[in-house]
Design an enzyme around this catalytic site. Structure first.
Site, short mmCIF file in Angstrom:
data_model
loop_
_atom_site.label_atom_id
_atom_site.label_comp_id
_atom_site.label_asym_id
_atom_site.label_seq_id
_atom_site.Cartn_x
_atom_site.Cartn_y
_atom_site.Cartn_z
N SER A 26 11.11 -29.72 25.29
CA SER A 26 11.21 -31.10 24.62
C SER A 26 12.57 -31.28 23.63
CB SER A 26 10.13 -31.44 23.67
OG SER A 26 8.73 -31.38 24.65
N GLU A 41 17.77 -23.03 32.10
CA GLU A 41 16.21 -22.85 31.86
C GLU A 41 15.88 -22.14 33.24
OE1 GLU A 41 12.93 -22.52 31.30
OE2 GLU A 41 13.48 -23.93 30.00
N ARG A 43 -12.22 -15.26 14.57
CA ARG A 43 -12.16 -14.16 13.76
C ARG A 43 -12.71 -14.48 12.24
NH1 ARG A 43 -9.25 -9.35 13.33
NH2 ARG A 43 -8.31 -9.96 15.57
N LYS A 52 -7.54 -23.94 10.86
CA LYS A 52 -6.85 -24.04 9.57
C LYS A 52 -5.75 -24.86 9.37
CE LYS A 52 -4.31 -20.36 7.25
NZ LYS A 52 -3.50 -19.00 7.30
N GLY A 64 -2.78 -17.53 19.07
CA GLY A 64 -1.58 -18.09 18.56
C GLY A 64 -0.30 -17.81 19.49
N ASP A 103 10.17 -24.95 18.34
CA ASP A 103 9.22 -23.83 18.03
C ASP A 103 9.89 -22.32 17.90
OD1 ASP A 103 7.42 -25.78 18.52
OD2 ASP A 103 6.20 -24.69 20.14
N THR A 106 5.65 -31.20 19.57
CA THR A 106 6.85 -31.66 20.13
C THR A 106 7.66 -32.70 19.79
OG1 THR A 106 5.45 -31.09 22.16
CG2 THR A 106 7.07 -32.66 22.50
N ALA A 159 -2.84 -33.84 15.75
CA ALA A 159 -4.07 -34.11 16.39
C ALA A 159 -4.27 -33.08 17.03
CB ALA A 159 -3.97 -35.52 17.25
N HIS A 174 -12.06 -56.95 13.25
CA HIS A 174 -13.57 -56.71 13.62
C HIS A 174 -13.78 -57.05 14.95
CE1 HIS A 174 -17.54 -55.95 12.42
NE2 HIS A 174 -17.88 -57.29 12.97
#
Length: 454
Positions: free
Chosen positions: A15, A35, A205, A211, A268, A308, A316, A346, A443
């Site tokens: 990305s 790549e 764990r 978290k 992770g 990252d 992303t 999210a 509504h």
């Protein structure tokens, strides 16, 4: 083999790298992108996109169960997970081809291979499928955007387990799985696989999941996951795996699980910086991440890094904006830095969790509990009114008491991510609780609760 020099060489077509390469090319720069895997990166090929497609498929079992409440009857309806996986891979193939086409249309030269820095300007490309063929590229500037990779724990038999990438390559799902992890990926796959009829045991764990998210929201997700048949085991971690694929024996620090159909390690991710030749270029790293300043510059002035690989906010859209901000600044002469305030996030679990801004725990640590006021609404959505079952909704606002400024906006429930994306605009603009109160409700909707809380 030498090539004419490039204005920019990008390592990694995920990305962040794609965004930077195309934006730089639009300013007239001569750009190469390298790549060794599929173009599109983690998000498109083996992350957010295929995962969310699987999530959509996993929700149909619940839709089928609820259908009779709406006067709809299904006979012998079921989900063919093998067909679902096949269709998801087909869509990923389409997106991979699309990104390759977009690079060509943007004038970016794609090199299929693995790049390694020889010095601060030279990149050696080992061709994919022909490791003996090395292409030498010279770049005035180099951008490292190689992303991250999933962590496999160092325990006996760990090679028998899956990483998140592997789930999308399965031709069929087993009857039961064990998942290790407490973060986004672990919780999302627990919910997806459970929705597709797989019996799921998740081992965590610590004492909580997710978290960094508001504890009230993550605790509500725990309750619903358990109600929905997912077995959550806290305070446990993997010790060993043995057996054969499809029939595994798993040992944690306190239990043994026999006849396990599969094990997913969602423990992770790490920045992908191995074998990049960073030391040859003199690039500083810290705890396996590339160090950059607010302009994405490393300690070597002509070498940059985004996404990252820098291990800051590993999302992303953040990588995309970092890549574009770099190109705007360096090639577009439009100095721009990324705004890391109010980055929404999210978890595509069932139900979804989404948030922007401070959690209640973080707000208390920064402001003190006496200086805060929280608002919340918890209810069953109209979609579940007739079935009288289904995931709950929880909407929550964290405000600074004196100014009424909204510090955090959080939600559990259907369409959380879509709603929080819009809320992020308001928080970015400095919205207060009074601003929300003065906004007319729409509504009947879930989101109207954000402007009617008292």
């Amino acid at each position: 083999m030498k090539n004419p020099p490039f204005d920019l060489i990008v390592l990694g077509a995920g990305s962040g790298g794609l965004a930077a390469a195309k934006r730089a090319s639009s300013y007239g720069a001569k750009v190469a992108i390298i790549e060794g895997d599929r173009v599109g990166g983690t998000c498109v090929i083996r992350g957010c996109v295929p995962k969310k497609l699987l999530l959509y498929g996993s929700l149909y079992n619940e839709h089928i169960k609820n259908a009779s409440s709406f006067g709809v009857e299904f006979k012998d309806a079921c989900i063919d997970s093998s067909q679902l996986l096949k269709n998801v891979r087909s869509e990923v193939d389409r997106l991979n081809s699309l990104h390759i086409d977009l690079l060509e249309k943007s004038g970016v030269t794609l090199f299929n291979g693995w790049g390694k820095l020889a010095d601060s300007h030279v990149v050696l490309v080992r061709e994919k499928g022909n490791v003996d063929k090395i292409t030498e590229l010279y770049g005035e500037r180099i951008l490292i955007a190689t992303g991250g990779y999933p962590n496999r724990p160092l325990i006996p038999g760990s090679e028998l387990g899956w990483l998140s990438d592997d789930i999308f390559l399965l031709n069929e799902l087993p009857e039961n799985v064990v998942i290790f992890g407490a973060g986004f990926i672990a919780c999302e796959f627990s919910c997806i696989l459970n929705g597709l009829g797989v019996k799921v045991k998740q081992f965590i764990r610590g004492k909580t999941i997710l978290k960094g998210f508001d504890k009230e929201l993550s605790n509500l997700l725990v309750e619903y996951m358990q109600e929905n048949g997912i077995e959550l085991n806290f305070g446990q971690y993997p010790v060993s795996i043995s057996g054969n694929p499809g029939d595994l024996k798993v040992h944690t620090n306190s239990v043994e699980i026999k006849n396990c159909g599969g094990v997913l390690f969602a423990t992770g991710r790490k920045p992908l910086i191995n074998d990049l030749g960073l030391s040859s270029a003199g690039i500083d790293i810290d705890l396996d991440k590339v160090i950059v300043d607010e302009n994405q510059v490393t300690n070597i002035p002509n070498i940059y890094a985004v996404g990252d690989v820098t291990n800051r906010i590993n999302l992303t859209p953040v990588a995309v904006d970092e890549g574009r901000a770099f190109a705007d600044t360096v090639f577009g002469k439009k100095t721009r830095q990324v705004n890391y305030n109010f980055v929404p996030s999210a978890v595509f679990s069932h139900p979804e969790i989404a948030a922007v801004g401070l959690t209640e725990e973080k707000a208390i640590a920064l402001y003190g509990e006496v200086n805060l006021r929280s608002y919340r609404a918890k209810f069953r959505s109209m979609a579940n009114a007739l079935p009288k079952r289904g995931a709950p909704c929880l909407l929550k606002l964290i405000t600074e008491r004196k100014s009424q400024k909204i510090l955090g906006c959080h939600m559990v429930g259907d369409h959380s991510a879509e709603i929080i994306q819009m809320a992020a605009i308001a928080l970015q603009m400095g919205a207060t609780k009074l601003d929300f109160d003065r906004t007319m409700a729409l509504h009947p909707t879930i989101a109207e609760e954000f402007v009617t809380m008292i």
